[in-house]
Design a protein around this motif. Structure first.
Motif, PDB file in Angstrom:
ATOM      1  N   LEU A  21       0.711  -1.380   0.116  1.00 27.36           N
ATOM      2  CA  LEU A  21       0.408  -0.229  -0.002  1.00 27.36           C
ATOM      3  C   LEU A  21       1.252   1.022   0.108  1.00 27.36           C
ATOM      4  CD1 LEU A  21      -3.137  -0.865   2.318  1.00 27.36           C
ATOM      5  CD2 LEU A  21      -3.080  -0.666   0.747  1.00 27.36           C
ATOM      6  N   PRO A  22       0.582   2.189  -0.362  1.00 31.87           N
ATOM      7  CA  PRO A  22       1.389   3.705  -0.550  1.00 31.87           C
ATOM      8  C   PRO A  22       1.044   4.119   0.765  1.00 31.87           C
ATOM      9  CG  PRO A  22      -0.947   4.127  -1.315  1.00 31.87           C
ATOM     10  CD  PRO A  22      -0.880   2.321  -1.502  1.00 31.87           C
ATOM     11  N   GLY A  23       2.442   4.611   1.653  1.00 37.24           N
ATOM     12  CA  GLY A  23       3.082   4.981   2.836  1.00 37.24           C
ATOM     13  C   GLY A  23       3.793   4.216   3.200  1.00 37.24           C
ATOM     14  N   ALA A  63      -8.997 -11.662  12.394  1.00 36.10           N
ATOM     15  CA  ALA A  63      -8.759 -10.756  11.751  1.00 36.10           C
ATOM     16  C   ALA A  63      -7.034  -9.977  11.804  1.00 36.10           C
ATOM     17  CB  ALA A  63      -9.539  -9.197  12.038  1.00 36.10           C
ATOM     18  N   ALA A  64      -7.158  -8.793  10.479  1.00 37.36           N
ATOM     19  CA  ALA A  64      -5.429  -8.544  10.152  1.00 37.36           C
ATOM     20  C   ALA A  64      -5.710  -7.164  10.490  1.00 37.36           C
ATOM     21  CB  ALA A  64      -4.825  -8.801   9.534  1.00 37.36           C
ATOM     22  N   VAL A  65      -5.187  -6.527  11.929  1.00 36.29           N
ATOM     23  CA  VAL A  65      -5.705  -4.768  11.480  1.00 36.29           C
ATOM     24  C   VAL A  65      -4.250  -3.565  10.837  1.00 36.29           C
ATOM     25  CG1 VAL A  65      -5.483  -2.559  12.698  1.00 36.29           C
ATOM     26  CG2 VAL A  65      -7.016  -4.757  12.980  1.00 36.29           C
ATOM     27  N   LEU A  66      -4.694  -3.711   9.478  1.00 32.90           N
ATOM     28  CA  LEU A  66      -3.108  -2.777   8.684  1.00 32.90           C
ATOM     29  C   LEU A  66      -3.293  -1.029   9.722  1.00 32.90           C
ATOM     30  CD1 LEU A  66      -4.125  -3.737   5.159  1.00 32.90           C
ATOM     31  CD2 LEU A  66      -2.965  -4.525   6.725  1.00 32.90           C
ATOM     32  N   SER A  67      -2.217  -0.516  10.108  1.00 31.05           N
ATOM     33  CA  SER A  67      -1.987   0.913  10.580  1.00 31.05           C
ATOM     34  C   SER A  67      -1.062   1.524  10.451  1.00 31.05           C
ATOM     35  CB  SER A  67      -1.602   0.782  12.579  1.00 31.05           C
ATOM     36  OG  SER A  67      -3.118  -0.118  12.929  1.00 31.05           O
ATOM     37  N   ARG A  68      -1.555   2.708  10.573  1.00 31.82           N
ATOM     38  CA  ARG A  68      -1.042   3.910   9.537  1.00 31.82           C
ATOM     39  C   ARG A  68      -0.217   4.863  10.452  1.00 31.82           C
ATOM     40  NH1 ARG A  68      -3.440   7.145   4.236  1.00 31.82           N
ATOM     41  NH2 ARG A  68      -4.486   7.945   5.510  1.00 31.82           N
ATOM     42  N   PRO A  69       1.254   5.457   9.884  1.00 33.12           N
ATOM     43  CA  PRO A  69       0.964   6.124  11.405  1.00 33.12           C
ATOM     44  C   PRO A  69       0.464   7.653  12.036  1.00 33.12           C
ATOM     45  CG  PRO A  69       3.233   6.084  10.387  1.00 33.12           C
ATOM     46  CD  PRO A  69       1.784   4.939   9.359  1.00 33.12           C
ATOM     47  N   ASP A  70      -0.429   8.260  10.949  1.00 31.49           N
ATOM     48  CA  ASP A  70      -1.644   9.008  11.190  1.00 31.49           C
ATOM     49  C   ASP A  70      -2.666   8.642  11.954  1.00 31.49           C
ATOM     50  OD1 ASP A  70      -2.559   7.753   9.025  1.00 31.49           O
ATOM     51  OD2 ASP A  70      -2.932   9.580   8.411  1.00 31.49           O
ATOM     52  N   GLY A  71      -2.713   6.884  12.759  1.00 33.99           N
ATOM     53  CA  GLY A  71      -4.019   6.586  13.209  1.00 33.99           C
ATOM     54  C   GLY A  71      -4.667   6.111  12.380  1.00 33.99           C
ATOM     55  N   VAL A 123      -7.065  -1.144  -3.364  1.00 32.21           N
ATOM     56  CA  VAL A 123      -8.105  -1.185  -1.812  1.00 32.21           C
ATOM     57  C   VAL A 123      -6.765   0.623  -2.339  1.00 32.21           C
ATOM     58  CG1 VAL A 123      -6.328  -0.385   0.178  1.00 32.21           C
ATOM     59  CG2 VAL A 123      -6.985  -2.866  -0.849  1.00 32.21           C
ATOM     60  N   ALA A 124      -5.268   0.552  -3.038  1.00 33.38           N
ATOM     61  CA  ALA A 124      -5.264   2.236  -3.012  1.00 33.38           C
ATOM     62  C   ALA A 124      -6.566   3.390  -3.878  1.00 33.38           C
ATOM     63  CB  ALA A 124      -4.221   2.455  -3.945  1.00 33.38           C
ATOM     64  N   GLY A 125      -6.745   2.826  -5.091  1.00 32.43           N
ATOM     65  CA  GLY A 125      -7.362   3.437  -5.980  1.00 32.43           C
ATOM     66  C   GLY A 125      -8.615   3.621  -5.899  1.00 32.43           C
ATOM     67  N   ASP A 126      -9.427   2.813  -4.377  1.00 27.10           N
ATOM     68  CA  ASP A 126     -10.739   2.678  -4.316  1.00 27.10           C
ATOM     69  C   ASP A 126     -10.991   2.469  -2.822  1.00 27.10           C
ATOM     70  OD1 ASP A 126     -13.589   2.444  -4.333  1.00 27.10           O
ATOM     71  OD2 ASP A 126     -13.770  -0.195  -4.196  1.00 27.10           O
ATOM     72  N   LEU A 127     -10.771   1.890  -1.846  1.00 30.68           N
ATOM     73  CA  LEU A 127     -11.348   2.037  -0.681  1.00 30.68           C
ATOM     74  C   LEU A 127     -10.416   3.016   0.561  1.00 30.68           C
ATOM     75  CD1 LEU A 127     -12.673   1.461   1.878  1.00 30.68           C
ATOM     76  CD2 LEU A 127     -11.000  -0.667   2.274  1.00 30.68           C
ATOM     77  N   LEU A 128      -9.208   3.653  -0.207  1.00 32.85           N
ATOM     78  CA  LEU A 128      -8.008   4.006   0.077  1.00 32.85           C
ATOM     79  C   LEU A 128      -8.161   5.404   0.056  1.00 32.85           C
ATOM     80  CD1 LEU A 128      -6.302   3.932   2.424  1.00 32.85           C
ATOM     81  CD2 LEU A 128      -4.159   4.154   0.693  1.00 32.85           C
ATOM     82  N   ALA A 129      -8.365   5.356  -1.225  1.00 30.65           N
ATOM     83  CA  ALA A 129      -8.889   7.151  -1.870  1.00 30.65           C
ATOM     84  C   ALA A 129     -10.621   7.649  -1.053  1.00 30.65           C
ATOM     85  CB  ALA A 129      -9.238   6.581  -3.464  1.00 30.65           C
ATOM     86  N   ARG A 130     -11.714   6.915  -0.962  1.00 32.33           N
ATOM     87  CA  ARG A 130     -12.629   6.589  -0.062  1.00 32.33           C
ATOM     88  C   ARG A 130     -12.227   7.567   1.652  1.00 32.33           C
ATOM     89  NH1 ARG A 130     -16.348   3.689  -0.098  1.00 32.33           N
ATOM     90  NH2 ARG A 130     -14.808   1.576  -0.722  1.00 32.33           N
TER      91      ARG A 130
END
Length: 249
Positions: A21-23, A63-71, A123-130
């Motif tokens: 994923l980006p980021g 489940a698997a939880v994906l986390s980004r530094p901004d929360g 995910v990057a082009g759809d869910l993550l953008a929304r």
């Protein structure tokens, strides 16, 4: 009996997906015995469509939880149909008040193919953008007029009562603010520096600029339309014109 093979498949899939994923994303797998860890994202899944319908019939077992530094967080979970692959949904930030979510459309989850590399593009082009759009709107609502910061710039906004407020993106910037008297609201994440002692306020604002600058983070001061901030408060730092260091999200 717990299906360990399926657990390993989900955990491995999520690890690869996080890396594509980006980021900057990290993945944490939660097996059935981690009930508290599963309850946390399950209660905050930001979906009223595909994933919500699935959870209504099949409560979260792993489940698997994906986390980004901004929360930001995404949760990857099993499908319960004849197709291969997984489901993925956004997680609503816990710290923001319920009022901030009003009139913000849910960034509903999507079904993923069995190929995590292909799914990362989806995910990057759809869910993550929304999701990012919804997050920005909710955070803006929670700020109540305070200009949001960016990873490479902390925006300080003068308030009508003379205090200064900021919503830093990461913990490093927040720690600098806290060290100089800013108090964080645990619900909104907003840091405020009161105006009880204007001299102390001015010293704090002069001090944070160089410290943030050393972290590659610029500063900017926003003035409300009905108020002019004291000119002696902020130092003549070149933060507005320099090129901030590149920092991972």
């Amino acid at each position: 009996m717990h299906d360990h093979a399926n657990s390993e498949r989900l955990a491995s899939y999520a690890d690869v997906l996080a890396g594509e994923l980006p980021g900057t994303w990290t993945s944490s797998y939660h097996p059935p015995e981690h009930k508290d860890d599963l309850a946390e994202p399950s209660d905050r899944i930001w979906d009223l469509d595909l994933v919500a319908a699935s959870l209504a019939e099949h409560p979260l077992q792993q489940a698997a939880v994906l986390s980004r530094p901004d929360g930001a967080q995404l949760v990857v979970l099993e499908r319960h149909d004849e197709r291969d692959g997984f489901l993925i949904a956004a997680v609503a930030p816990r710290a923001l008040p319920d009022e901030a979510y009003r009139a913000v459309p849910e960034p509903n989850g999507i079904a993923l193919a069995d190929d995590p590399f292909l799914s990362a593009e989806q995910v990057a082009g759809d869910l993550l953008a929304r999701y990012d759009t919804a997050l920005a709107q909710v955070r803006h609502n929670a700020l109540g007029g305070i200009q949001p910061s960016q990873p490479d710039r902390v925006v300080l906004t003068w308030q009508q009562d003379g205090s200064v407020a900021a919503a830093p993106v990461d913990d490093a910037a927040g720690a600098v603010l806290a060290a100089h008297g800013f108090i964080q609201d645990p619900q909104t994440g907003i840091y405020r520096l009161d105006a009880d002692d204007t001299s102390a306020q001015a010293r704090a604002l002069r001090a944070i600029g160089p410290q943030l600058d050393a972290l590659g983070i610029g500063t900017a001061l926003q003035h409300p339309a009905a108020r002019t901030a004291p000119t002696a408060v902020m130092p003549p730092a070149p933060a507005a014109t320099r090129t901030p260091a590149t920092r991972a999200r």
